[in-house]
Design a protein around this motif. Sequence first.
Motif, PDB file in Angstrom:
ATOM      1  N   GLY A   4     -10.338  10.362   1.706  1.00  0.00           N
ATOM      2  CA  GLY A   4      -9.227  10.186   0.779  1.00  0.00           C
ATOM      3  C   GLY A   4      -8.613   8.805   0.932  1.00  0.00           C
ATOM      4  O   GLY A   4      -8.951   8.041   1.838  1.00  0.00           O
ATOM      5  N   ILE A   5      -7.722   8.516   0.046  1.00  0.00           N
ATOM      6  CA  ILE A   5      -6.982   7.258   0.094  1.00  0.00           C
ATOM      7  C   ILE A   5      -5.743   7.460   0.965  1.00  0.00           C
ATOM      8  O   ILE A   5      -5.007   8.427   0.793  1.00  0.00           O
ATOM      9  N   ASP A   6      -5.520   6.562   1.878  1.00  0.00           N
ATOM     10  CA  ASP A   6      -4.312   6.580   2.700  1.00  0.00           C
ATOM     11  C   ASP A   6      -3.198   5.957   1.858  1.00  0.00           C
ATOM     12  O   ASP A   6      -3.083   4.732   1.762  1.00  0.00           O
ATOM     13  N   MET A   7      -2.372   6.812   1.227  1.00  0.00           N
ATOM     14  CA  MET A   7      -1.344   6.314   0.311  1.00  0.00           C
ATOM     15  C   MET A   7      -0.279   5.504   1.037  1.00  0.00           C
ATOM     16  O   MET A   7       0.268   4.563   0.464  1.00  0.00           O
ATOM     17  N   ALA A   8       0.015   5.830   2.274  1.00  0.00           N
ATOM     18  CA  ALA A   8       0.989   5.029   3.016  1.00  0.00           C
ATOM     19  C   ALA A   8       0.483   3.593   3.159  1.00  0.00           C
ATOM     20  O   ALA A   8       1.234   2.628   2.943  1.00  0.00           O
ATOM     21  N   LYS A   9      -0.784   3.450   3.495  1.00  0.00           N
ATOM     22  CA  LYS A   9      -1.385   2.117   3.626  1.00  0.00           C
ATOM     23  C   LYS A   9      -1.462   1.425   2.261  1.00  0.00           C
ATOM     24  O   LYS A   9      -1.177   0.235   2.144  1.00  0.00           O
ATOM     25  N   ALA A  10      -1.810   2.189   1.223  1.00  0.00           N
ATOM     26  CA  ALA A  10      -1.890   1.626  -0.133  1.00  0.00           C
ATOM     27  C   ALA A  10      -0.531   1.108  -0.584  1.00  0.00           C
ATOM     28  O   ALA A  10      -0.440   0.042  -1.206  1.00  0.00           O
ATOM     29  N   ARG A  11       0.525   1.838  -0.258  1.00  0.00           N
ATOM     30  CA  ARG A  11       1.880   1.386  -0.622  1.00  0.00           C
ATOM     31  C   ARG A  11       2.224   0.076   0.091  1.00  0.00           C
ATOM     32  O   ARG A  11       2.814  -0.817  -0.511  1.00  0.00           O
ATOM     33  N   GLU A  12       1.865  -0.014   1.364  1.00  0.00           N
ATOM     34  CA  GLU A  12       2.136  -1.245   2.118  1.00  0.00           C
ATOM     35  C   GLU A  12       1.349  -2.424   1.551  1.00  0.00           C
ATOM     36  O   GLU A  12       1.869  -3.535   1.466  1.00  0.00           O
ATOM     37  N   ILE A  13       0.121  -2.197   1.160  1.00  0.00           N
ATOM     38  CA  ILE A  13      -0.689  -3.255   0.541  1.00  0.00           C
ATOM     39  C   ILE A  13      -0.061  -3.673  -0.794  1.00  0.00           C
ATOM     40  O   ILE A  13       0.036  -4.866  -1.106  1.00  0.00           O
ATOM     41  N   HIS A  14       0.386  -2.691  -1.559  1.00  0.00           N
ATOM     42  CA  HIS A  14       1.025  -2.977  -2.853  1.00  0.00           C
ATOM     43  C   HIS A  14       2.282  -3.827  -2.641  1.00  0.00           C
ATOM     44  O   HIS A  14       2.493  -4.819  -3.341  1.00  0.00           O
ATOM     45  N   LYS A  15       3.086  -3.454  -1.654  1.00  0.00           N
ATOM     46  CA  LYS A  15       4.299  -4.223  -1.365  1.00  0.00           C
ATOM     47  C   LYS A  15       3.949  -5.639  -0.910  1.00  0.00           C
ATOM     48  O   LYS A  15       4.637  -6.599  -1.275  1.00  0.00           O
ATOM     49  N   ALA A  16       2.890  -5.771  -0.130  1.00  0.00           N
ATOM     50  CA  ALA A  16       2.453  -7.108   0.305  1.00  0.00           C
ATOM     51  C   ALA A  16       2.015  -7.944  -0.890  1.00  0.00           C
ATOM     52  O   ALA A  16       2.301  -9.145  -0.960  1.00  0.00           O
ATOM     53  N   ASN A  17       1.335  -7.306  -1.855  1.00  0.00           N
ATOM     54  CA  ASN A  17       0.937  -8.016  -3.074  1.00  0.00           C
ATOM     55  C   ASN A  17       2.164  -8.482  -3.859  1.00  0.00           C
ATOM     56  O   ASN A  17       2.169  -9.588  -4.409  1.00  0.00           O
ATOM     57  N   ILE A  18       3.180  -7.642  -3.908  1.00  0.00           N
ATOM     58  CA  ILE A  18       4.423  -8.024  -4.589  1.00  0.00           C
ATOM     59  C   ILE A  18       5.048  -9.215  -3.880  1.00  0.00           C
ATOM     60  O   ILE A  18       5.447 -10.197  -4.524  1.00  0.00           O
ATOM     61  N   ARG A  19       5.131  -9.142  -2.564  1.00  0.00           N
ATOM     62  CA  ARG A  19       5.732 -10.248  -1.805  1.00  0.00           C
ATOM     63  C   ARG A  19       4.965 -11.554  -2.003  1.00  0.00           C
ATOM     64  O   ARG A  19       5.558 -12.620  -2.118  1.00  0.00           O
ATOM     65  N   TYR A  20       3.653 -11.455  -2.067  1.00  0.00           N
ATOM     66  CA  TYR A  20       2.831 -12.644  -2.297  1.00  0.00           C
ATOM     67  C   TYR A  20       3.104 -13.220  -3.689  1.00  0.00           C
ATOM     68  O   TYR A  20       3.253 -14.434  -3.851  1.00  0.00           O
ATOM     69  N   ALA A  21       3.181 -12.355  -4.698  1.00  0.00           N
ATOM     70  CA  ALA A  21       3.418 -12.810  -6.075  1.00  0.00           C
ATOM     71  C   ALA A  21       4.807 -13.430  -6.224  1.00  0.00           C
ATOM     72  O   ALA A  21       5.010 -14.328  -7.053  1.00  0.00           O
ATOM     73  N   ARG A  22       5.755 -12.981  -5.428  1.00  0.00           N
ATOM     74  CA  ARG A  22       7.124 -13.489  -5.534  1.00  0.00           C
ATOM     75  C   ARG A  22       7.261 -14.936  -5.097  1.00  0.00           C
ATOM     76  O   ARG A  22       8.161 -15.637  -5.569  1.00  0.00           O
ATOM     77  N   GLN A  51      17.276 -11.632  -7.907  1.00  0.00           N
ATOM     78  CA  GLN A  51      17.604 -10.355  -7.286  1.00  0.00           C
ATOM     79  C   GLN A  51      16.563  -9.299  -7.651  1.00  0.00           C
ATOM     80  O   GLN A  51      16.173  -8.489  -6.810  1.00  0.00           O
ATOM     81  N   ALA A  52      16.079  -9.309  -8.881  1.00  0.00           N
ATOM     82  CA  ALA A  52      15.034  -8.358  -9.291  1.00  0.00           C
ATOM     83  C   ALA A  52      13.771  -8.573  -8.459  1.00  0.00           C
ATOM     84  O   ALA A  52      13.109  -7.600  -8.067  1.00  0.00           O
ATOM     85  N   LEU A  53      13.451  -9.818  -8.173  1.00  0.00           N
ATOM     86  CA  LEU A  53      12.291 -10.107  -7.319  1.00  0.00           C
ATOM     87  C   LEU A  53      12.515  -9.594  -5.895  1.00  0.00           C
ATOM     88  O   LEU A  53      11.599  -9.044  -5.280  1.00  0.00           O
ATOM     89  N   ARG A  54      13.732  -9.773  -5.392  1.00  0.00           N
ATOM     90  CA  ARG A  54      14.033  -9.283  -4.044  1.00  0.00           C
ATOM     91  C   ARG A  54      13.921  -7.755  -3.973  1.00  0.00           C
ATOM     92  O   ARG A  54      13.486  -7.201  -2.967  1.00  0.00           O
ATOM     93  N   ASP A  55      14.344  -7.089  -5.031  1.00  0.00           N
ATOM     94  CA  ASP A  55      14.361  -5.630  -5.067  1.00  0.00           C
ATOM     95  C   ASP A  55      12.994  -5.003  -5.335  1.00  0.00           C
ATOM     96  O   ASP A  55      12.798  -3.819  -5.075  1.00  0.00           O
ATOM     97  N   ALA A  56      12.061  -5.767  -5.875  1.00  0.00           N
ATOM     98  CA  ALA A  56      10.773  -5.219  -6.325  1.00  0.00           C
ATOM     99  C   ALA A  56      10.014  -4.420  -5.258  1.00  0.00           C
ATOM    100  O   ALA A  56       9.525  -3.331  -5.562  1.00  0.00           O
ATOM    101  N   PRO A  57       9.910  -4.876  -4.010  1.00  0.00           N
ATOM    102  CA  PRO A  57       9.153  -4.087  -3.034  1.00  0.00           C
ATOM    103  C   PRO A  57       9.814  -2.750  -2.669  1.00  0.00           C
ATOM    104  O   PRO A  57       9.166  -1.857  -2.154  1.00  0.00           O
ATOM    105  N   ALA A  58      11.101  -2.621  -2.938  1.00  0.00           N
ATOM    106  CA  ALA A  58      11.826  -1.406  -2.585  1.00  0.00           C
ATOM    107  C   ALA A  58      11.930  -0.422  -3.759  1.00  0.00           C
ATOM    108  O   ALA A  58      12.630   0.580  -3.651  1.00  0.00           O
ATOM    109  N   ASP A  59      11.229  -0.692  -4.843  1.00  0.00           N
ATOM    110  CA  ASP A  59      11.281   0.178  -6.019  1.00  0.00           C
ATOM    111  C   ASP A  59      10.915   1.611  -5.625  1.00  0.00           C
ATOM    112  O   ASP A  59       9.875   1.855  -5.011  1.00  0.00           O
ATOM    113  N   SER A  60      11.758   2.554  -5.985  1.00  0.00           N
ATOM    114  CA  SER A  60      11.529   3.956  -5.613  1.00  0.00           C
ATOM    115  C   SER A  60      10.259   4.516  -6.250  1.00  0.00           C
ATOM    116  O   SER A  60       9.669   5.467  -5.725  1.00  0.00           O
ATOM    117  N   ALA A  61       9.808   3.931  -7.344  1.00  0.00           N
ATOM    118  CA  ALA A  61       8.577   4.401  -7.991  1.00  0.00           C
ATOM    119  C   ALA A  61       7.351   4.143  -7.106  1.00  0.00           C
ATOM    120  O   ALA A  61       6.357   4.853  -7.212  1.00  0.00           O
TER     121      ALA A  61
END
Length: 86
Positions: A4-22, A51-61
């Motif tokens: 299966g996909i480790d969703m916790a790890k996938a979320r961390e990778i997604h957040k890292a991608n957001i931080r990189y794009a910012r 501020q929207a960029l700062r908040d992006a990694p913490a999006d509840s979605a």
Amino acid sequence: MGFGIDMAKAREIHKANIRYARVSKFAELDVEFTKALEAGTSTTDIAAKKQALRDAPADSAITAASNTDELKAQWNTDILGTSPYT
């Protein structure tokens, strides 16, 4: 038995991608902010974008995403630009 996909790890990778794009977005907004200050114009919209960029990694979605498709759909192209998942 499949893996299966480790969703916790996938979320961390997604957040890292957001931080990189910012990084580049913050640099662009810093230039806009400085120009607005020099011109004596309002910086309110620029500050809101930053501020929207700062908040992006913490999006509840991101936390609510139950699979990788839902997670990928949480990429906000309005503030982050082109999705790395396309």
